[in-house]
Design a protein around this motif. Structure first.
Motif, mmCIF file in Angstrom:
data_model
loop_
_atom_site.group_PDB
_atom_site.id
_atom_site.type_symbol
_atom_site.label_atom_id
_atom_site.label_comp_id
_atom_site.label_asym_id
_atom_site.label_seq_id
_atom_site.Cartn_x
_atom_site.Cartn_y
_atom_site.Cartn_z
ATOM 1 N N ASP A 60 1.232 20.376 -39.009
ATOM 2 C CA ASP A 60 0.698 19.244 -39.767
ATOM 3 C C ASP A 60 0.410 18.022 -38.905
ATOM 4 O OD1 ASP A 60 0.812 20.654 -42.176
ATOM 5 O OD2 ASP A 60 2.897 20.062 -42.526
ATOM 6 N N GLN A 61 0.506 18.166 -37.603
ATOM 7 C CA GLN A 61 0.325 17.005 -36.727
ATOM 8 C C GLN A 61 -1.114 16.804 -36.264
ATOM 9 O OE1 GLN A 61 3.221 16.728 -33.538
ATOM 10 N NE2 GLN A 61 4.805 17.702 -34.800
ATOM 11 N N VAL A 62 -1.937 17.847 -36.342
ATOM 12 C CA VAL A 62 -3.344 17.754 -35.940
ATOM 13 C C VAL A 62 -4.201 18.099 -37.155
ATOM 14 C CG1 VAL A 62 -5.133 18.613 -34.378
ATOM 15 C CG2 VAL A 62 -2.771 18.383 -33.565
ATOM 16 N N PRO A 63 -4.865 17.127 -37.776
ATOM 17 C CA PRO A 63 -5.614 17.370 -39.014
ATOM 18 C C PRO A 63 -6.673 18.467 -38.906
ATOM 19 C CG PRO A 63 -5.353 15.018 -38.653
ATOM 20 C CD PRO A 63 -4.870 15.688 -37.406
ATOM 21 N N ALA A 64 -7.259 18.646 -37.736
ATOM 22 C CA ALA A 64 -8.341 19.624 -37.583
ATOM 23 C C ALA A 64 -7.842 21.045 -37.331
ATOM 24 C CB ALA A 64 -9.256 19.198 -36.435
ATOM 25 N N ALA A 65 -6.527 21.261 -37.313
ATOM 26 C CA ALA A 65 -5.980 22.583 -37.012
ATOM 27 C C ALA A 65 -6.453 23.623 -38.022
ATOM 28 C CB ALA A 65 -4.460 22.525 -37.002
ATOM 29 N N LYS A 66 -6.849 24.796 -37.526
ATOM 30 C CA LYS A 66 -7.259 25.893 -38.410
ATOM 31 C C LYS A 66 -6.025 26.566 -38.976
ATOM 32 C CE LYS A 66 -9.800 30.250 -38.677
ATOM 33 N NZ LYS A 66 -10.377 29.884 -39.996
ATOM 34 N N ARG A 67 -6.087 26.927 -40.255
ATOM 35 C CA ARG A 67 -4.960 27.562 -40.930
ATOM 36 C C ARG A 67 -5.133 29.079 -40.973
ATOM 37 N NH1 ARG A 67 -1.078 23.570 -41.244
ATOM 38 N NH2 ARG A 67 -2.134 21.589 -41.663
ATOM 39 N N PHE A 68 -4.016 29.775 -40.781
ATOM 40 C CA PHE A 68 -3.984 31.230 -40.869
ATOM 41 C C PHE A 68 -2.884 31.622 -41.855
ATOM 42 C CE2 PHE A 68 -5.763 30.336 -36.697
ATOM 43 C CZ PHE A 68 -6.863 31.185 -36.655
ATOM 44 N N ASP A 69 -3.172 32.607 -42.702
ATOM 45 C CA ASP A 69 -2.280 32.980 -43.790
ATOM 46 C C ASP A 69 -1.203 33.959 -43.319
ATOM 47 O OD1 ASP A 69 -1.055 33.472 -46.181
ATOM 48 O OD2 ASP A 69 -2.843 34.150 -47.235
ATOM 49 N N GLY A 70 -0.153 33.411 -42.732
ATOM 50 C CA GLY A 70 0.983 34.240 -42.322
ATOM 51 C C GLY A 70 0.756 34.960 -41.014
ATOM 52 N N GLY A 71 0.777 34.220 -39.897
ATOM 53 C CA GLY A 71 0.573 34.833 -38.592
ATOM 54 C C GLY A 71 1.662 35.843 -38.252
ATOM 55 N N GLU A 72 1.273 36.997 -37.762
ATOM 56 C CA GLU A 72 2.218 38.066 -37.430
ATOM 57 C C GLU A 72 2.086 38.451 -35.953
ATOM 58 O OE1 GLU A 72 4.617 39.767 -39.382
ATOM 59 O OE2 GLU A 72 4.365 38.121 -40.771
ATOM 60 N N GLY A 73 1.845 39.727 -35.687
ATOM 61 C CA GLY A 73 1.850 40.210 -34.322
ATOM 62 C C GLY A 73 0.699 39.687 -33.496
ATOM 63 N N ALA A 74 0.877 39.692 -32.167
ATOM 64 C CA ALA A 74 -0.168 39.247 -31.235
ATOM 65 C C ALA A 74 -0.117 40.104 -29.984
ATOM 66 C CB ALA A 74 0.024 37.771 -30.883
ATOM 67 N N TRP A 75 -1.302 40.310 -29.381
ATOM 68 C CA TRP A 75 -1.375 41.088 -28.144
ATOM 69 C C TRP A 75 -2.569 40.614 -27.336
ATOM 70 C CZ3 TRP A 75 2.082 44.132 -25.928
ATOM 71 C CH2 TRP A 75 1.692 44.891 -24.823
ATOM 72 N N TYR A 76 -2.361 40.421 -26.041
ATOM 73 C CA TYR A 76 -3.446 40.008 -25.156
ATOM 74 C C TYR A 76 -3.818 41.152 -24.220
ATOM 75 C CZ TYR A 76 -6.037 37.984 -21.316
ATOM 76 O OH TYR A 76 -7.003 37.752 -20.378
ATOM 77 N N ALA A 77 -5.136 41.347 -24.035
ATOM 78 C CA ALA A 77 -5.636 42.306 -23.052
ATOM 79 C C ALA A 77 -7.118 42.052 -22.840
ATOM 80 C CB ALA A 77 -5.431 43.746 -23.530
ATOM 81 N N GLY A 78 -7.543 42.111 -21.592
ATOM 82 C CA GLY A 78 -8.952 42.051 -21.273
ATOM 83 C C GLY A 78 -9.687 40.816 -21.746
ATOM 84 N N GLY A 79 -9.036 39.658 -21.672
ATOM 85 C CA GLY A 79 -9.696 38.424 -22.052
ATOM 86 C C GLY A 79 -9.691 38.122 -23.531
#
Length: 290
Positions: A148-167
């Protein structure tokens, strides 16, 4: 690595395997934390463990159990779910498990020291895939939550898993059953899978095989892991019967890419302390997702 998503009895443990897949040791590497949900390996051989509680923290742990865990307060105090390390841009992406959560990016002051740096939140204009990142003024969230500190922040409905690969950083949102992709090269974000186009349900953890094929664990009663091509085509890969009160968690590949590990969080009894970890061997390196 295996997190413990227990209230007041969280933490993380390690299972050590020999080259042939046999278990040689098992031990704790983190104690005294709450609801450690997801995590991510780092390129330098440590494990990031995230607390899924209000004002939760991230800890950097030693899979070998030789070094003490290190709390990483600069990564923010919020309902952490998962972390994904981008070694090319030297940042860590962080998901937030809230109905109006955000996607964060942590930029260390000195790579790869994660104890100090700048926490940023993804911002996006309506009807545009292009994004910007803005600094979170107070990552400690003493007076206001980070989301709630940055008004322009995009909202996501319940962030879960994440994985990075290949950019790219792939991440899931359970509230709307979507799989997202952030392209770090073009700085654009978009949906690659959603209920209207796939049979995915209650998406959760995500991991990629060496071929680029994504594997997504579902929290639903079917107890499934689904294969997802980067084109967005989803296919059920496996399911566990008789575990309707459990959750599918922690899919991870062995370093050589030939074994897939995952866990049933509460096993067939549906009670804490009865989780089971499984191993699947197969031709993962020869599977070509379409």
């Amino acid at each position: 690595m295996s997190n413990s998503e227990g209230q007041d009895v969280g933490g993380a443990s390690a299972i050590r395997f020999a080259a042939d897949g046999s278990i040689t040791h098992a031990y704790r590497i983190l104690d005294g934390t709450n609801r450690n949900c997801a995590g991510e390996p780092t390129p330098w051989g440590t494990w990031l463990s995230c607390e899924e509680v209000s004002r939760g923290r991230v800890y950097e742990t030693d899979p070998r159990g030789q070094q003490s865990p290190v709390e990483l307060p600069a990564m923010g105090r919020f309902t952490h779910e998962a972390a994904a390390v981008d070694p090319v841009r030297q940042v860590v992406y962080l998901t937030e498990d809230e109905p109006d959560g955000c996607l964060y990016r942590f930029r260390p002051s000195v790579w790869p020291d994660l104890t100090d740096g700048i926490l940023e939140v993804l911002c996006q204009r309506d009807n545009s895939r292009s994004v910007t990142w803005k600094a979170v003024p107070d990552p400690s969230a003493r007076r206001r939550s980070t989301r709630d500190q940055v008004p322009a922040a995009k909202r996501f409905d319940g962030g879960e898993g994440a994985w990075y690969a290949g950019g790219r950083c792939w991440f899931t949102t359970k509230g709307d059953n979507r799989v997202w992709c952030y392209d770090a090269t073009t700085e654009q974000v978009g949906v690659i899978a959603e209920p209207a186009t796939t049979q995915l349900h209650t998406v959760d953890s995500i991991v990629a095989a060496q071929t680029g094929e994504l594997f997504i664990a579902e929290d639903g009663p079917e107890m499934r892991i689904c294969s997802l091509a980067t084109s967005g085509r989803a296919t059920p890969f496996l399911s566990i019967s008789g575990h309707s009160d459990s959750e599918m968690t922690g899919p991870a590949f062995s370093p050589d890419g030939t074994r897939l590990y995952f866990s049933s969080q509460r096993g067939p009894t549906g009670e804490d302390g009865n989780g089971i970890t499984y191993e699947v061997t197969g031709p993962f390196l020869s599977r070509r997702p379409s």
